[in-house]
Design an enzyme around this catalytic site. Sequence first.
Site, PDB file in Angstrom:
ATOM      1  N   LYS A 291      -1.312   4.066  -0.342  1.00 38.99           N
ATOM      2  CA  LYS A 291      -0.769   5.384  -0.701  1.00 38.99           C
ATOM      3  C   LYS A 291       0.763   5.362  -0.797  1.00 38.99           C
ATOM      4  O   LYS A 291       1.398   4.399  -0.398  1.00 38.99           O
ATOM      5  CB  LYS A 291      -1.261   6.433   0.307  1.00 38.99           C
ATOM      6  CG  LYS A 291      -2.798   6.535   0.373  1.00 38.99           C
ATOM      7  CD  LYS A 291      -3.405   7.285  -0.792  1.00 38.99           C
ATOM      8  CE  LYS A 291      -4.852   6.982  -1.099  1.00 38.99           C
ATOM      9  NZ  LYS A 291      -5.872   7.450  -0.185  1.00 38.99           N
TER      10      LYS A 291
HETATM   11  C1  PLP Z   1      -7.389   7.778   0.177  1.00 39.29           C
HETATM   12  C2  PLP Z   1      -8.071   9.062  -0.016  1.00 39.29           C
HETATM   13  C3  PLP Z   1      -8.639   9.779   1.052  1.00 39.29           C
HETATM   14  C4  PLP Z   1      -8.825   9.196   2.404  1.00 39.29           C
HETATM   15  O1  PLP Z   1      -7.641   8.875   3.052  1.00 39.29           O
HETATM   16  P1  PLP Z   1      -7.723   8.047   4.414  1.00 39.29           P
HETATM   17  O2  PLP Z   1      -6.340   8.200   4.992  1.00 39.29           O
HETATM   18  O3  PLP Z   1      -8.046   6.630   4.050  1.00 39.29           O
HETATM   19  O4  PLP Z   1      -8.757   8.672   5.258  1.00 39.29           O
HETATM   20  C5  PLP Z   1      -9.136  11.044   0.805  1.00 39.29           C
HETATM   21  N1  PLP Z   1      -9.110  11.589  -0.423  1.00 39.29           N
HETATM   22  C6  PLP Z   1      -8.584  10.921  -1.477  1.00 39.29           C
HETATM   23  C7  PLP Z   1      -8.552  11.599  -2.801  1.00 39.29           C
HETATM   24  C8  PLP Z   1      -8.075   9.631  -1.309  1.00 39.29           C
HETATM   25  O5  PLP Z   1      -7.609   8.960  -2.368  1.00 39.29           O
END
Ligand code: PLP
Length: 381
Positions: free
Chosen positions: A181
């Site tokens: 991210k």
């Molecule tokens: C990455 C992601 C999540 C989950 O995030 P985590 O921190 O890994 O739990 C949820 N929603 C979307 C759209 C994502 O891309």
Amino acid sequence: MNIPYALPYIGDEEIQQVINTMKSYWLTRGPLTSEFEEKFSAFAGSPHAIGLNSCTAGLHLAQLAVGIGPGDEVITTPYTFAATANTIIHTGAKPVFVDIDPMTMNIDAKLVEQAITPRTKALIPVHFAGFPCEMEELIELANRYRLKIIEDAAHAVYSQYKNRPVGSIGDITCFSFYTTKNLATGEGGMVTASDEEVAERIRVMSLHGMNKNAWKRYSEKGSWYYEVNFAGYKYNMTDIQAAIGLVQLRKLDQMQALRQTYASIYQKAFASCDALITPYDSKEHRHAWHLYVIRLQDHVNISRNEFIVKLTEAGIGTSVHFIPVTSHPYYQQLGYRTELYPAAKEAYERAISLPLYPGMTEEQVHYVAEQVISIANQYRK
Ligand SMILES: *Cc1c(COP(=O)(O)O)cnc(C)c1O
């Protein structure tokens, strides 16, 4: 060339801060998590921020904090990572999917109202790729039908909706600091909330339902006493994560400038390539460019999967965002059908996510663009 699909942007400063944290002995939630929460809440323009171990944990607690449970319905998009819908299942509520707007690939605000029933309790819009959803329309519906808005902002650290940071708009906003991210701590997440009571509920539920966290308990001012007020969860952030996050937050403007530059290179390169649909952008909002998703047009005589094979042969890592939630076996077995969401189905069949991250070089971005155009031209009908 070998260009991985994604890499975190980790430098010596993050590494040094992890070492400092380990030497401080605060390995779990402690003073750095509190500092990261304060800085992040200021950044996101929200009065409350709670550090967690993931965005998934945030989505789960956000729903529990507003009282969602069995018998309730929660509206979201099928064009998302499974976590969004899985957390609705975790609460005992029923996910109700609404198709996407093919232009933005976000939930189609015009289709939401017809999915609302007396059981609907909340909307979970997902800011796909970092481009904000139509929040004014969604807030208007939420007010009219007394629904909560919980934003899945996993892609939307740095996004703005009409000059307002994502995090300051809906009732609760859930961010992800997963390794790929825009702001990465490996695993990690943050929830911002406008309501103090909701924020406190999320905080307490994130640590066993205890009314004090370890830092308060063991510092000079604290005591050994605590009370468990809910059967809570173990979803807290650690100071090691917060140490990385604080550095990443300081670097965010610089990292985002690179994402913006690279996205602009792609947009410009593909503007004259009529084989591709390029991502939608608008000056009205600020795109966080978490993903750069192209879609293949009909007149390209190569399947999406074969296109990915060609890119892999050229040394280019790719991904596909997203396999619609309704296509996964678990959701199929519950009776969901992706055919009911034709825009999501079609987007999935055409989508390819190209590498886009600050650790790329400009040369690599140009190389990816050239390869994409060259393959597209080769298979033009
Ligand atoms: C990455 C992601 C999540 C989950 O995030 P985590 O921190 O890994 O739990 C949820 N929603 C979307 C759209 C994502 O891309």
